[in-house]
Write an enzyme that holds these catalytic residues in place. Structure first.
Site, mmCIF file in Angstrom:
data_model
loop_
_atom_site.group_PDB
_atom_site.id
_atom_site.type_symbol
_atom_site.label_atom_id
_atom_site.label_comp_id
_atom_site.label_asym_id
_atom_site.label_seq_id
_atom_site.Cartn_x
_atom_site.Cartn_y
_atom_site.Cartn_z
ATOM 1 N N ASP A 186 0.843 -1.198 0.000
ATOM 2 C CA ASP A 186 0.000 0.000 0.000
ATOM 3 C C ASP A 186 0.877 1.247 0.000
ATOM 4 O O ASP A 186 2.067 1.207 0.352
ATOM 5 C CB ASP A 186 -0.941 0.004 1.200
ATOM 6 C CG ASP A 186 -0.205 -0.069 2.529
ATOM 7 O OD1 ASP A 186 0.633 -0.985 2.687
ATOM 8 O OD2 ASP A 186 -0.456 0.783 3.400
ATOM 9 N N GLU A 203 -0.122 -1.049 5.735
ATOM 10 C CA GLU A 203 0.906 -0.553 6.647
ATOM 11 C C GLU A 203 0.747 0.930 6.927
ATOM 12 O O GLU A 203 0.983 1.401 8.045
ATOM 13 C CB GLU A 203 2.294 -0.837 6.058
ATOM 14 C CG GLU A 203 3.443 -0.646 7.050
ATOM 15 C CD GLU A 203 3.937 0.788 7.154
ATOM 16 O OE1 GLU A 203 4.613 1.115 8.143
ATOM 17 O OE2 GLU A 203 3.648 1.587 6.227
#
Length: 467
Positions: A88, A152
């Site tokens: 991400d 994250e």
């Protein structure tokens, strides 16, 4: 042992590795709302499946953990080492000049694009380290698992799902920071807060404020709308603030009044000194204007009192502190929305090893309450510390020194990685000392030679820990 073979493999696969990084970086994997089967939206889902296909194509056994996390195993032996990376990204933001955020390009030895450094480039470097071990036929007695997450940047809820099903490996590193080894990660104080006040129609007034894209990003731009003031008054006040802060101001007409746009310099919230906070600069500017006194204006003045422009250490809220191992506490005021009767904001605080709930969280909560603001946080995340003299850390430093010729040592960071809650987890790579990858900012890049060197170092670590 095996250095020559490792270097030859990685160097001969340079372009293939760049192509794989670009394939992932073309996907906007910013967290989006949940849809069925896609916990973080289309982008994160697409990036995970692209990475899983890539790892499977290279002959690794893969596992998809309900589209939260994907893994690749080097073999079916006992697990010894986990490598934790993420797919991400933070939002693209504004101000890109070299390329568009999701159109990665190679230029002057650098690979530009969102995710090239944080963290798709390092993830692929780790994958190629495992490829080197596998395709060179280097005998390993234990397993290495590459774990790729998809949340994250927004709380690591993906890894919580993973560790409910899997045990922590004896050793774990995350290539989501910089070399040499980061064995201390500062704690976090969640900084969400709010306030309500009586609306006022008295002029001149603030109509609205809108600033910040993410709580862990120092805002490079902030906007407000004011009504009842002449343009000349606004520009004169802006000249004074520009001179004091180095920020820039621009103005435009709207149906509700004049929009003020402040531009500064974005940065990762863990290193707020590297930015120039447009939000705190905007607030300083607003309280310098001849606005009508009202509860809303008093709330804005309270924000300036608590978070004055340039205070990145929490001095004004009474929590400035530091220690020898982890350095100073940092605080960045990064998000704010305000209208006629309500405000909602958030700051990002990275707490050093000596910080506790008693001397930091409770202090700032009380200080904000004095100013009429309610802090939502009821606990803090404790700092993380792994012994720098352990066999694991010394092995990482040895490989780093071997491939770079630089002296290895342990460092502290205000940044948080997947390993924060792991007993024996550290951050290791993938940028070299002195390199500013502009993570979370415009024109993010990775130095290609550093990614190649990282892949070699990671492969050597696998040899040294698992053979």
């Amino acid at each position: 042992m095996y250095r020559k073979e490792i270097e030859g493999f990685i160097d001969s696969h340079r372009q293939e590795m760049i192509d794989d990084i670009c394939k992932l970086c073309r996907i906007n994997s910013e967290k989006m709302p949940y849809t069925e089967g896609k916990p973080y939206g289309d982008g994160a889902f697409d990036a995970l499946h692209a990475a899983l296909a890539m790892m499977e194509d290279y002959g690794f056994s893969i596992t998809n953990y309900d589209n939260y996390v994907g893994t690749a195993d080097l073999n079916d032996k006992e697990r010894q080492l986990d490598i934790l990376a993420h797919l991400d990204v933070v939002p693209a933001g504004e101000g890109w000049t070299v390329t568009e955020p999701f159109e990665p390009v190679e230029k002057d030895g650098k690979l530009y694009g969102r995710g090239t450094a944080d963290d798709k480039g390092p993830a692929v470097a780790a994958l190629y380290a495992m490829r080197a071990i596998k395709e060179l036929g280097i005998p390993v007695k234990k397993n290495v698992r590459l774990i790729l997450g998809t949340d994250e940047e927004c709380g690591s809820s993906d890894i919580e799902v993973y560790y409910k099903r899997e045990k922590e490996a004896p050793m774990t590193f995350s290539p989501d920071a910089s070399f040499p080894v980061i064995n201390i990660e500062k704690g976090r104080i969640p900084g969400g807060f709010s306030a309500s006040f009586e609306a006022s129609e008295a002029l001149p007034k603030i109509v609205s404020i809108d600033a910040g894209i993410k709580v862990n990003v120092v805002p490079g731009k902030a906007k407000a709308v004011v009504a009842g003031l002449e343009a000349e008054v606004l520009t004169q006040a802006a000249d004074a603030v520009e001179e004091q802060t180095g920020l820039s101001f621009s103005f435009g007409e709207t149906e509700d009044g004049i929009q003020i746009t402040v531009e500064g310099k974005g940065a990762h919230a863990s290193t707020p000194d590297e930015g120039n906070n447009a939000l705190t600069g905007l607030l300083s500017y607003l309280v310098s204007l001849p606005l009508a006194d009202c509860p809303q204006l008093q709330a804005v003045k309270s924000l300036v009192t608590l978070f004055p422009h340039g205070d990145t250490r929490g001095k004004a809220v009474g929590i400035a502190m530091e220690d020898e191992l982890s350095g100073p506490l940092t605080l960045a005021f990064d998000m704010l929305t305000l209208d006629k009767d309500h405000l909602k904001g958030a700051f990002d605080c990275r707490a050093c090893l000596c910080a506790t709930e008693e001397n930091s969280l409770n202090v700032i909560r009380a200080r904000m309450a004095e100013e009429g603001l309610t802090l939502q946080a009821d606990h803090m995340t404790a700092p993380h510390h792994v012994d720098g003299n352990s066999h694991f850390v010394k092995t990482l430093l040895k490989a780093y020194e071997e491939y770079t010729g630089l002296e290895g040592h342990c460092e502290s960071t205000g940044g948080g990685t997947y390993v924060h809650h792991l007993e024996n987890g550290v951050a290791f790579g993938a940028s070299m000392p002195g390199t500013d990858n502009k993570m979370h900012g415009a024109d993010e890049f990775a130095v290609i030679d550093e990614l190649l060197t990282s892949a070699k170092i990671f492969a050597q670590v696998i040899v040294d820990l698992c053979c």
